[in-house]
Design an enzyme around this catalytic site. Structure first.
Site, short mmCIF file in Angstrom:
data_model
loop_
_atom_site.label_atom_id
_atom_site.label_comp_id
_atom_site.label_asym_id
_atom_site.label_seq_id
_atom_site.Cartn_x
_atom_site.Cartn_y
_atom_site.Cartn_z
N SER A 8 -12.73 22.76 -4.95
CA SER A 8 -13.13 21.44 -5.43
C SER A 8 -12.03 20.85 -6.33
O SER A 8 -10.90 20.66 -5.89
CB SER A 8 -14.48 21.54 -6.14
N ASP B 247 -18.14 20.62 -0.34
CA ASP B 247 -17.65 21.25 -1.56
C ASP B 247 -17.69 22.77 -1.52
O ASP B 247 -18.72 23.39 -1.28
CB ASP B 247 -18.50 20.76 -2.74
#
Length: 314
Positions: free
Chosen positions: A90, A202
């Site tokens: 991320s 993510d």
């Protein structure tokens, strides 16, 4: 449908952890919000060359908290740590990709002043997500050019999640910008990113601090940096906030397991720094964290290189 999605977007904005607004904070910063530059490190404190040992850096998720990773990199560079492997999840994938592609910490810190990391998305509501992060990809391609990940000076992998089967995906070749887009695409907030026919999102859902990935990429010694939002850092109320709070609890549990498997874990409590002092103070927090840990980290690295194994962090 349009009204419903717009309402969902407004609700989601309220559900996400509060982010700083630097222009307002600058008017009334606490006295401990100074952001000193990287100081000169004495030659006796620098790390000697570690021949034959590949040092890896595992940069964890944390959205805008990931700016602290830049300070970590600056401080490690100033102390002579030659990182060969970078794994990112991320926000850690964003900073890690810049570093692995050849940028140094100082240049990244300068770039962060002109890059609005909180708004690198186009509002394009659909039932897949509320925004697209194509703007992020375009900005990164300005840095990477046409070079694929495998042509970068440091080994790199971005962790993403296959949203159809829940499996971890490590993107360690090809389009670096697309890899970062996938790793940073938080479900609901961002539309999933298609990579080779897979719907990816993510990476924090499967490996918030990518220690395992760093080892798989060839690291002999892994320094892990955790900057994730902690559930206790802001109260949750309402349906969506409670939903995100539940996700943070799960992510923190996973991160704890990963951090225990690192050779040297460093935890940075970034949220209060961001809310009180502004985003740029996060970079200084990363520098400070390494400076505090440096005597122990230096001893651990030297011990690992000499064959005695990494010294366990006290």
């Amino acid at each position: 449908m349009g009204r419903l999605l717009a309402a969902a977007a407004a609700a989601l904005a309220l559900a996400l952890p509060a982010q700083s607004r630097d222009s307002a904070i600058a008017q009334a910063q606490p006295s401990d919000c100074a952001t000193p530059r990287v100081g000169v490190v004495a030659a006796s404190e620098r790390l000697p060359a570690l021949s034959g040992m590949r040092v890896g850096l595992a940069l964890g998720s944390g959205s805008i908290h990931g700016l602290a990773h830049i300070g970590v990199i600056e401080a490690l560079e100033a102390r002579g740590v030659d990182v060969k492997v970078v794994a990112g999840t991320s926000g850690g994938a964003l900073v890690g990709s810049l570093y692995a592609s050849g940028m140094n910490g100082r240049d990244m810190a300068a770039m962060a002043k002109t890059m609005d990391l909180a708004h690198l998305g186009d509002f394009a509501p659909s039932w897949q997500g509320l925004l697209r992060n194509d703007d992020l990809g375009e900005r990164l391609r300005e840095v990477f050019g046409t070079r694929p990940i495998q042509a970068w000076p440091r080994r790199f992998g971005a962790v993403a999640t296959n949203l159809d089967n829940g499996m971890r995906r490590v993107l360690d070749g090809g389009d670096g910008a697309l890899a970062v887009q996938a790793s940073t695409a938080m479900p609901v907030y961002f539309v999933p990113v298609n990579v080779n026919g897979e719907r990816l999102g993510d990476g924090a859902l499967v490996e918030p601090v990518p220690v395992r990935t760093a080892r798989e990429l060839g690291a002999d010694y892994v320094i892990a940096i955790d900057v994730a939002y902690r559930p206790y850092e802001a109260p949750a109320s309402g349906l969506l906030q409670n939903g995100f709070q539940a996700m943070h609890i799960l992510v923190n549990s996973l991160a704890g397991t990963e951090m225990r498997s690192a050779d040297f874990p460093i935890r940075i409590d970034a949220h209060h720094i961001m809310t009180e002092c502004g985003n740029q103070a996060l970079i200084a927090a990363g520098r400070d964290a390494v400076a505090r840990e440096w005597p122990e980290l230096r001893r651990s690295l030297i011990a690992a290189q000499s064959g005695g194994g990494a010294v366990a962090k006290r």
